[in-house]
Design an enzyme around this catalytic site. Structure first.
Site, PDB file in Angstrom:
ATOM      1  N   ASP A  18      10.216  -4.212  -3.871  1.00  0.00           N
ATOM      2  CA  ASP A  18       9.550  -2.938  -4.137  1.00  0.00           C
ATOM      3  C   ASP A  18      10.251  -2.162  -5.243  1.00  0.00           C
ATOM      4  O   ASP A  18       9.599  -1.614  -6.146  1.00  0.00           O
ATOM      5  CB  ASP A  18       9.513  -2.112  -2.841  1.00  0.00           C
ATOM      6  CG  ASP A  18       8.239  -1.305  -2.693  1.00  0.00           C
ATOM      7  OD1 ASP A  18       7.240  -1.667  -3.337  1.00  0.00           O
ATOM      8  OD2 ASP A  18       8.235  -0.322  -1.931  1.00  0.00           O
ATOM      9  N   ASP A  30       3.468  -0.453   2.867  1.00  0.00           N
ATOM     10  CA  ASP A  30       4.453   0.533   3.296  1.00  0.00           C
ATOM     11  C   ASP A  30       4.219   0.988   4.734  1.00  0.00           C
ATOM     12  O   ASP A  30       5.015   1.745   5.288  1.00  0.00           O
ATOM     13  CB  ASP A  30       4.429   1.745   2.358  1.00  0.00           C
ATOM     14  CG  ASP A  30       4.760   1.363   0.923  1.00  0.00           C
ATOM     15  OD1 ASP A  30       5.551   0.421   0.739  1.00  0.00           O
ATOM     16  OD2 ASP A  30       4.216   1.980  -0.002  1.00  0.00           O
TER      17      ASP A  30
END
Length: 374
Positions: free
Chosen positions: A222, A268
């Protein structure tokens, strides 16, 4: 695994649509009230699938129905996941650069139209069962596809459902048609919530170490794809599919037709969510009638997501949410385990799910296969 990687990869930067970028520059800035409503709503929407998905994962782990059996993620799967996610993300980025965005999104819309209907149907089915009268004519069905014959016969699809499930499927199809025709943000969120809840419910980590490997790998993934390149933000803005939750920051001014969105990627939600669900099942295995680790990790998630939004608001740049969520979701429960002297129990906990039987194999062989997969 590739499908889950696509969901996470293309929406990992939770602030990709929050106002940064050339498209947002032409719009009037969001009011403080509008931003507070948007980000508060995103946090609430993220918490719902994690909480209820974790609760449903407990009964899912005990289910003997092959259509509801969880998919177990091993340490090998966890180690490969960031690589698969990176390849998928880069592939999507190149596709959007080379081919027409309109045609790609048309194909993706049809794909997620089918997936979204199935996911939403599975999500609302337990709730809808309460509304059916006792004398409802409910019939059982089974969809079975096999390959081969005799002892070499192998199940490809074995899905059991009933008339109530068909009703839920019909209701979900209405949302699907609405999404396909209008691409409305509410329909997008209904599908996104369904994907998230199904992911948390049906994707199971086999132990805490595997969870740490998965979250650690995606932490690096990420950070690299958000800070190191513009790939993730570009794909998140170009990808017209329910792989992110969105909420308009100008809802108070424009109502339901608002179009200045803040967004949060499903990755997420699902990635930390399956770890939080694992800690709930660990809590239950301790047989202490407390859910200490579940609530600790749940609060940690709220803290991490709130910190993400705060940092994004300060620096006016898309943030990799896992940069803040991973340390919080792993660190908080680990500190509690250290304080309670239960670190050994936490890392020695292994999910004891019933392995799928291999046609023509004995129970001993099936058990041995299950051990090797771990």
């Amino acid at each position: 695994m590739e499908e889950a990687a696509a969901h996470n990869g293309s929406a990992g930067g939770s602030g990709a649509g929050s106002g940064a970028g050339p498209l947002a520059a032409a719009r009037p800035p969001a009011t403080p009230e509008g931003m507070a409503l948007a980000y508060g709503s995103l946090v609430l929407m993220a918490l719902l699938p994690i909480f209820f998905g974790a609760l449903r994962s407990v009964s899912c782990a005990k289910s003997k129905n092959s259509s509801e059996m969880p998919e177990t993620i091993t340490s090998r799967d966890a180690a490969r996941f960031p690589i698969v996610a990176s390849c998928t993300l880069l592939g999507l980025y190149l596709f959007f650069k080379i081919f027409s965005q309109e045609y790609i999104n048309l194909l993706l819309s049809m794909y997620f139209f089918v997936l979204g209907i199935l996911a939403l149907s599975h999500t609302i089915s337990p709730m809808m069962n309460r509304f059916f009268p006792a004398n409802f004519p409910n019939k059982q069905y089974q969809l079975l596809f096999t390959q081969g014959s005799g002892e070499s016969k192998e199940e490809i699809v074995n899905y059991e459902f009933d008339t109530k499930d068909l009703v839920c499927l019909a209701l979900s199809s209405v949302v699907g048609v609405w999404y396909l025709l209008r691409k409305h943000w509410i329909a997008n969120n209904l599908f996104g919530l369904a994907f998230s809840l199904n992911g948390v419910e049906l994707l199971h980590l086999n132990n805490v170490s595997t969870g740490c490997i998965l979250l650690g790998g995606l932490f690096i993934y990420d950070v690299f794809w958000v800070f190191g390149t513009n790939v993730m933000v570009t794909v998140a803005k170009s990808f017209e599919a329910p792989i992110k939750l969105v909420f308009p920051q100008d809802l108070l001014e424009k109502g339901l037709e608002a179009d200045n969105f803040a967004m949060l990627g499903l990755g997420d939600i699902v990635i930390p969510g399956i770890f939080i669900a694992l800690l709930l099942r660990f809590d239950i295995s301790l047989k202490k009638n407390t859910h200490t680790y579940f609530y600790t990790s749940f609060v940690a998630y709220i803290f991490g997501l709130g910190l993400t939004i705060f940092i994004m608001h300060i620096f006016k740049h898309a943030q990799p949410a896992l940069l803040y969520l991973v340390p919080a979701c792993i660190g908080f429960p680990l500190l509690v385990a250290l304080a309670k002297g239960e670190v050994t129990e936490m890392f020695s906990y292994v999910e004891t799910s019933t392995p799928k039987e291999v046609p023509g194999a004995s129970k001993e062989e099936t058990t041995e296969t299950s051990k090797k997969e771990k």
